[in-house]
Design a protein around this motif. Structure first.
Motif, mmCIF file in Angstrom:
data_model
loop_
_atom_site.group_PDB
_atom_site.id
_atom_site.type_symbol
_atom_site.label_atom_id
_atom_site.label_comp_id
_atom_site.label_asym_id
_atom_site.label_seq_id
_atom_site.Cartn_x
_atom_site.Cartn_y
_atom_site.Cartn_z
ATOM 1 N N LEU A 90 0.822 -1.206 0.000
ATOM 2 C CA LEU A 90 0.000 0.000 0.000
ATOM 3 C C LEU A 90 0.861 1.262 0.000
ATOM 4 C CD1 LEU A 90 -2.813 -1.066 2.500
ATOM 5 C CD2 LEU A 90 -3.004 -0.856 0.018
ATOM 6 N N GLU A 91 1.980 1.228 0.707
ATOM 7 C CA GLU A 91 2.872 2.389 0.723
ATOM 8 C C GLU A 91 3.437 2.672 -0.669
ATOM 9 O OE1 GLU A 91 5.707 1.435 3.756
ATOM 10 O OE2 GLU A 91 4.403 2.128 5.391
ATOM 11 N N LYS A 92 3.623 1.615 -1.447
ATOM 12 C CA LYS A 92 4.156 1.773 -2.804
ATOM 13 C C LYS A 92 3.060 2.094 -3.820
ATOM 14 C CE LYS A 92 6.554 -0.721 -6.496
ATOM 15 N NZ LYS A 92 7.063 -2.042 -6.947
ATOM 16 N N GLU A 93 1.937 1.381 -3.749
ATOM 17 C CA GLU A 93 0.931 1.441 -4.807
ATOM 18 C C GLU A 93 -0.247 2.371 -4.521
ATOM 19 O OE1 GLU A 93 1.395 0.060 -7.633
ATOM 20 O OE2 GLU A 93 3.022 -1.351 -7.230
ATOM 21 N N ALA A 94 -0.548 2.610 -3.241
ATOM 22 C CA ALA A 94 -1.743 3.390 -2.899
ATOM 23 C C ALA A 94 -1.422 4.790 -2.386
ATOM 24 C CB ALA A 94 -2.584 2.642 -1.875
ATOM 25 N N VAL A 95 -0.531 4.883 -1.418
ATOM 26 C CA VAL A 95 -0.271 6.177 -0.768
ATOM 27 C C VAL A 95 0.111 7.268 -1.776
ATOM 28 C CG1 VAL A 95 1.191 7.392 0.888
ATOM 29 C CG2 VAL A 95 0.285 5.119 1.456
ATOM 30 N N PRO A 96 1.039 7.014 -2.722
ATOM 31 C CA PRO A 96 1.412 8.087 -3.654
ATOM 32 C C PRO A 96 0.300 8.489 -4.621
ATOM 33 C CG PRO A 96 3.048 6.304 -3.644
ATOM 34 C CD PRO A 96 1.827 5.794 -2.956
ATOM 35 N N ASN A 97 -0.689 7.610 -4.812
ATOM 36 C CA ASN A 97 -1.745 7.845 -5.797
ATOM 37 C C ASN A 97 -3.080 8.251 -5.192
ATOM 38 O OD1 ASN A 97 -0.089 6.978 -8.057
ATOM 39 N ND2 ASN A 97 -0.318 4.897 -7.257
#
Length: 391
Positions: free
Chosen positions: A30-37
């Motif tokens: 989630l830190e890689k795929e969700a948080v930035p987006n």
């Protein structure tokens, strides 16, 4: 402050090494795929389907589903962790993917025919199928027995007419668990309710407006319209007239998930605020040094820790198959009300910056009020508690 961050280490007896590994893997994902987006998804008013399938490819959706349908046959602890970690990113994720995984798909797994389980469950697990549950109507919310959507048998099909509103995943959903009246004349009325699976391309089924909500902007919510929609009778979930009872059997878990999501939001708001008040200065010192700030933080931290202890106890009992309807009803109203209080205090401690969308506390502030309304209003929770206390 481990307490503020909540159950990130899963430091309760029912969490095993497998649970911890699942949490760590999910959090990194989630830190890689969700948080930035996430902010872009909020602006788009939708989480893209590509994210759903990425979640599915990594085994994060519906891990509790039996292995024969593509799941891991995992216990509710995995579902609780999924709710917590999605909620930590933002309310739209927990209300979209979390609701699909922990609340809606269980209806299919529990009550669908074997043929429909094989047809739908593997794609629910992979993220290829997005589900919704359609109960609320323009004239029927808490009083489910008063729904007016009807399903009339016509040979080997049901002809469905009616309208639903406030449906989470309403725009993107491929399969809808529809609550409708198969016997409008039943006495009492709730005995006429059935659950039917409606698929995306069903003739006579259409989407109405994509609703513009105060909060949870990335979670698509819509009206659904049924105009002589033809659905095979094989899409009936379980038996006719049992829909109300099926819905009741899943409400304990749904309300426990609501407790978890609201608690994590409160934990996140408190941590955001502690970090902010330590950095923000006024009158020559950090505002964390003012007694009013310290007292407000102490009060919120106490409420949140009490809620965390209570919720962890409920998770353990639910996993053990204990009837927690009374306690989970208590938790649902008290924790959601507490989270709303926390949102107000935390925004106040952020000052003017708290009212700016670029600060996460602003999103939390607008996302949290609905929690006291959905999954059964807090007033209904108090009715349930009162009845179960013999009043």
């Amino acid at each position: 402050m481990a307490m503020v961050l909540g159950n990130q280490k899963g430091n309760v007896s029912f969490y095993t090494d497998e649970h911890h590994m699942f949490r760590d893997s999910l959090r990194k994902f989630l830190e890689k795929e969700a948080v930035p987006n996430y902010e872009q998804w909020e602006e788009d008013r939708q989480v893209p389907r590509s994210f759903w399938t990425k979640m599915g490819e990594n085994g994060f959706i519906c891990p509790w589903v039996s292995e024969e349908y593509g799941g891991m046959n995992a216990d509710f602890g995995f579902a609780a962790i999924l709710s917590e970690e999605l909620s930590r990113v933002g309310a739209s994720l927990s209300t979209g993917i979390g609701t699909h995984s922990n609340i809606i798909v269980p209806y299919i797994a529990s009550f669908a025919s074997e043929e429909n389980k094989k047809k739908f469950l593997p794609k629910c697990v992979s993220g290829e199928i997005i589900t919704a549950v359609a109960m609320t109507e323009p004239g029927a919310g808490s009083d489910l027995a008063s729904i007016r959507t009807t399903a009339v048998k016509d040979g080997d099909h049901y002809i469905i007419n009616g309208q639903k509103t406030f449906i989470s995943n309403g725009i993107q959903s491929d399969v809808i668990v529809l609550a409708c009246k198969t016997d409008p004349n039943a006495k009492p009325a709730h005995r006429g309710i059935s659950l039917i699976l409606v698929e995306r391309d069903t003739p006579g089924f259409s989407r109405g407006r994509k609703l513009n909500k105060v909060g949870m902007h990335a979670q698509d919510t819509a009206e659904l319209i049924f105009e002589d929609a033809r659905v095979p009778v094989t899409n009936l979930l379980g038996e006719e007239g049992q829909g109300f009872y099926y819905l009741m059997t899943k409400l304990q878990q749904e309300r426990l998930v609501a407790c978890i999501n609201s608690l994590v939001a409160a934990e996140d708001m408190l941590q955001l605020t502690i970090d902010y008040v330590k950095q923000r200065e006024a009158f020559g010192k950090p505002i964390s040094k003012f007694q009013n700030t310290q007292f407000k933080i102490a009060e919120m931290a106490t409420d949140i820790q009490i809620a965390r202890t209570f919720v962890d106890d409920l998770i353990g009992k639910h996993m053990a198959g204990v009837d927690i309807v009374t306690e989970v009803s208590m938790g649902k109203w008290w924790i959601t009300d507490m989270a709303k209080r926390v949102s107000v205090e935390c925004m106040q401690l952020h000052g003017g910056y708290g009212y700016m969308e670029e600060y996460k506390i602003a999103k939390r502030y607008r996302d949290i009020p609905i929690t006291s309304i959905f999954a059964g209003t807090n007033e209904i929770m108090k009715v349930i508690i009162s009845k179960r206390l013999g009043l």
